[in-house]
Design a protein around this motif. Sequence first.
Motif, PDB file in Angstrom:
ATOM      1  N   THR A   1     -12.532   9.208   7.661  1.00 47.26           N
ATOM      2  CA  THR A   1     -11.184   8.777   7.285  1.00 47.26           C
ATOM      3  C   THR A   1     -11.255   7.409   6.623  1.00 47.26           C
ATOM      4  OG1 THR A   1     -10.177   9.997   9.115  1.00 47.26           O
ATOM      5  CG2 THR A   1      -8.864   8.252   8.112  1.00 47.26           C
ATOM      6  N   ALA A   2     -10.589   7.315   5.466  1.00 47.11           N
ATOM      7  CA  ALA A   2     -10.506   6.053   4.728  1.00 47.11           C
ATOM      8  C   ALA A   2      -9.074   5.546   4.790  1.00 47.11           C
ATOM      9  CB  ALA A   2     -10.925   6.269   3.269  1.00 47.11           C
ATOM     10  N   LEU A   3      -8.904   4.319   5.252  1.00 48.75           N
ATOM     11  CA  LEU A   3      -7.581   3.711   5.379  1.00 48.75           C
ATOM     12  C   LEU A   3      -7.326   2.735   4.236  1.00 48.75           C
ATOM     13  CD1 LEU A   3      -4.948   2.940   6.927  1.00 48.75           C
ATOM     14  CD2 LEU A   3      -6.327   1.261   8.190  1.00 48.75           C
ATOM     15  N   PHE A   4      -6.282   3.020   3.461  1.00 46.85           N
ATOM     16  CA  PHE A   4      -5.819   2.098   2.425  1.00 46.85           C
ATOM     17  C   PHE A   4      -4.575   1.384   2.923  1.00 46.85           C
ATOM     18  CE2 PHE A   4      -8.616   4.600  -0.125  1.00 46.85           C
ATOM     19  CZ  PHE A   4      -8.931   3.826  -1.238  1.00 46.85           C
ATOM     20  N   HIS A   5      -4.412   0.133   2.483  1.00 48.62           N
ATOM     21  CA  HIS A   5      -3.219  -0.641   2.846  1.00 48.62           C
ATOM     22  C   HIS A   5      -3.012  -1.687   1.756  1.00 48.62           C
ATOM     23  CE1 HIS A   5      -0.109  -2.216   5.485  1.00 48.62           C
ATOM     24  NE2 HIS A   5      -0.412  -1.277   6.375  1.00 48.62           N
ATOM     25  N   TYR A   6      -1.941  -2.456   1.895  1.00 48.96           N
ATOM     26  CA  TYR A   6      -1.691  -3.544   0.948  1.00 48.96           C
ATOM     27  C   TYR A   6      -2.404  -4.808   1.410  1.00 48.96           C
ATOM     28  CZ  TYR A   6       2.413  -0.567   0.119  1.00 48.96           C
ATOM     29  OH  TYR A   6       3.238   0.489  -0.124  1.00 48.96           O
ATOM     30  N   ASN A   7      -2.860  -5.592   0.448  1.00 48.00           N
ATOM     31  CA  ASN A   7      -3.332  -6.919   0.809  1.00 48.00           C
ATOM     32  C   ASN A   7      -2.187  -7.919   0.660  1.00 48.00           C
ATOM     33  OD1 ASN A   7      -3.077  -7.516  -1.933  1.00 48.00           O
ATOM     34  ND2 ASN A   7      -5.281  -7.448  -2.336  1.00 48.00           N
ATOM     35  N   GLN A   8      -2.461  -9.211   0.792  1.00 51.05           N
ATOM     36  CA  GLN A   8      -1.398 -10.209   0.754  1.00 51.05           C
ATOM     37  C   GLN A   8      -0.688 -10.275  -0.600  1.00 51.05           C
ATOM     38  OE1 GLN A   8      -3.412 -13.847   1.667  1.00 51.05           O
ATOM     39  NE2 GLN A   8      -4.589 -13.889  -0.240  1.00 51.05           N
ATOM     40  N   ASN A   9      -1.325  -9.730  -1.634  1.00 51.56           N
ATOM     41  CA  ASN A   9      -0.712  -9.706  -2.966  1.00 51.56           C
ATOM     42  C   ASN A   9      -0.039  -8.373  -3.270  1.00 51.56           C
ATOM     43  OD1 ASN A   9      -1.641 -12.362  -3.634  1.00 51.56           O
ATOM     44  ND2 ASN A   9      -3.686 -11.490  -3.997  1.00 51.56           N
ATOM     45  N   GLN A  10       0.117  -7.550  -2.234  1.00 53.24           N
ATOM     46  CA  GLN A  10       0.732  -6.233  -2.366  1.00 53.24           C
ATOM     47  C   GLN A  10      -0.072  -5.310  -3.284  1.00 53.24           C
ATOM     48  OE1 GLN A  10       3.620  -5.177  -0.503  1.00 53.24           O
ATOM     49  NE2 GLN A  10       2.856  -7.015   0.523  1.00 53.24           N
ATOM     50  N   VAL A  11      -1.372  -5.484  -3.281  1.00 56.58           N
ATOM     51  CA  VAL A  11      -2.276  -4.626  -4.055  1.00 56.58           C
ATOM     52  C   VAL A  11      -2.993  -3.699  -3.076  1.00 56.58           C
ATOM     53  CG1 VAL A  11      -4.302  -4.561  -5.561  1.00 56.58           C
ATOM     54  CG2 VAL A  11      -2.593  -6.379  -5.818  1.00 56.58           C
ATOM     55  N   GLY A  12      -3.104  -2.408  -3.429  1.00 55.64           N
ATOM     56  CA  GLY A  12      -3.780  -1.451  -2.569  1.00 55.64           C
ATOM     57  C   GLY A  12      -5.244  -1.787  -2.385  1.00 55.64           C
ATOM     58  N   GLN A  13      -5.727  -1.616  -1.157  1.00 61.98           N
ATOM     59  CA  GLN A  13      -7.102  -2.004  -0.846  1.00 61.98           C
ATOM     60  C   GLN A  13      -7.640  -1.126   0.271  1.00 61.98           C
ATOM     61  OE1 GLN A  13      -7.610  -6.039   0.738  1.00 61.98           O
ATOM     62  NE2 GLN A  13      -9.284  -6.341  -0.707  1.00 61.98           N
ATOM     63  N   LEU A  14      -8.899  -0.721   0.145  1.00 61.63           N
ATOM     64  CA  LEU A  14      -9.555   0.022   1.215  1.00 61.63           C
ATOM     65  C   LEU A  14      -9.883  -0.941   2.349  1.00 61.63           C
ATOM     66  CD1 LEU A  14     -10.954   2.648   2.257  1.00 61.63           C
ATOM     67  CD2 LEU A  14     -13.042   1.784   1.158  1.00 61.63           C
ATOM     68  N   LEU A  15      -9.354  -0.649   3.531  1.00 60.27           N
ATOM     69  CA  LEU A  15      -9.584  -1.529   4.671  1.00 60.27           C
ATOM     70  C   LEU A  15     -10.710  -1.043   5.566  1.00 60.27           C
ATOM     71  CD1 LEU A  15      -5.982  -2.472   5.843  1.00 60.27           C
ATOM     72  CD2 LEU A  15      -7.506  -3.709   4.315  1.00 60.27           C
ATOM     73  N   GLU A  16     -10.822   0.263   5.680  1.00 59.02           N
ATOM     74  CA  GLU A  16     -11.804   0.805   6.616  1.00 59.02           C
ATOM     75  C   GLU A  16     -12.145   2.223   6.209  1.00 59.02           C
ATOM     76  OE1 GLU A  16     -11.978   2.389  11.253  1.00 59.02           O
ATOM     77  OE2 GLU A  16     -10.410   0.984  10.667  1.00 59.02           O
ATOM     78  N   CYS A  17     -13.387   2.606   6.372  1.00 63.42           N
ATOM     79  CA  CYS A  17     -13.782   4.007   6.271  1.00 63.42           C
ATOM     80  C   CYS A  17     -14.825   4.265   7.338  1.00 63.42           C
ATOM     81  CB  CYS A  17     -14.323   4.348   4.883  1.00 63.42           C
ATOM     82  SG  CYS A  17     -14.543   6.129   4.680  1.00 63.42           S
ATOM     83  N   SER A  18     -14.546   5.211   8.206  1.00 68.24           N
ATOM     84  CA  SER A  18     -15.447   5.481   9.311  1.00 68.24           C
ATOM     85  C   SER A  18     -15.307   6.932   9.731  1.00 68.24           C
ATOM     86  CB  SER A  18     -15.129   4.556  10.499  1.00 68.24           C
ATOM     87  OG  SER A  18     -13.784   4.714  10.896  1.00 68.24           O
ATOM     88  N   ALA A  19     -16.203   7.353  10.615  1.00 68.17           N
ATOM     89  CA  ALA A  19     -16.079   8.693  11.182  1.00 68.17           C
ATOM     90  C   ALA A  19     -14.696   8.825  11.805  1.00 68.17           C
ATOM     91  CB  ALA A  19     -17.164   8.920  12.223  1.00 68.17           C
ATOM     92  N   THR A  20     -14.072   9.972  11.614  1.00 65.66           N
ATOM     93  CA  THR A  20     -12.676  10.137  12.037  1.00 65.66           C
ATOM     94  C   THR A  20     -12.494   9.898  13.532  1.00 65.66           C
ATOM     95  OG1 THR A  20     -12.175  11.644  10.220  1.00 65.66           O
ATOM     96  CG2 THR A  20     -10.770  11.777  12.161  1.00 65.66           C
TER      97      THR A  20
END
Length: 259
Positions: A219-238
């Motif tokens: 599972t890869a988790l995307f979220h916003y950074n402080q500039n409201q830009v999409g960013q991959l935060l984590e990818c690990s075994a589900t």
Amino acid sequence: MSKKIPALRIRNFNIYYENQKIIEDTCLDIPQNQITAIVGPSGCGKSTFLQSLNRMNELDGNIKTEGKIEFFGQNIYGRRVNLNRLRRQISLVYAKPNLFPMSIYDNIAYGVKLIGWNPKVELDKIIQSSLKTVHLWEELKNKLHKSALDLSYGQQKRLCIARALAVKPQVLLIDEICAGLDYISAAKIEEVIECLSSELTIVFISHNIQQVSRLSDFTALFHYNQNQVGQLLECSATKQFITHSFYPGHFDYVVNRFR
């Protein structure tokens, strides 16, 4: 992420829309013949990122990219890449069914015919095999020459998967895998994905953590950074992703959204 051979390797990848950055500095390996789920809040660029994996994002002329995506070692953003071939090897199924206004048979046959000529007997076998894979053959075998647009929403979604599979891709991308589907229709698509998992590399977007936990290996988790830009935060075994998040600032999001 894994010792398995990566089908796709993404390195320092940025996506811009009309000169505004929407995905920043993404590095990710997508293992071959495994299922990877992409999760995150709406609007953080998940669909745009998914479409970048076979360059369907370029259909919008305002998109610009930086960095590299390798498909078994080949940079798919290289100058000499054959886009038609690439999009057959890495097939994309959109969130909403995008069937052609033609028969069920012709929808599936469309991509196959673009590749080259096939005898009708061979084409018939491809249609039948594709429909059987998505558990639609028994439902539609007597309706092949009826309009695909007359099917239910769930059937249309599975037909789009059948059309993608007909050209024998190596990677299958599915946006919002079960969006808008009832429980029974969603269960049928999950069954299809499970059956395909040993044959294909599959990447899908979902907002349902129960579904993610049932289907995906990673599972890869995307979220916003402080500039409201999409960013991959984590990818690990589900399993690891479900039990905890490595990013304390986003732990509440994972807990509240996906548990």
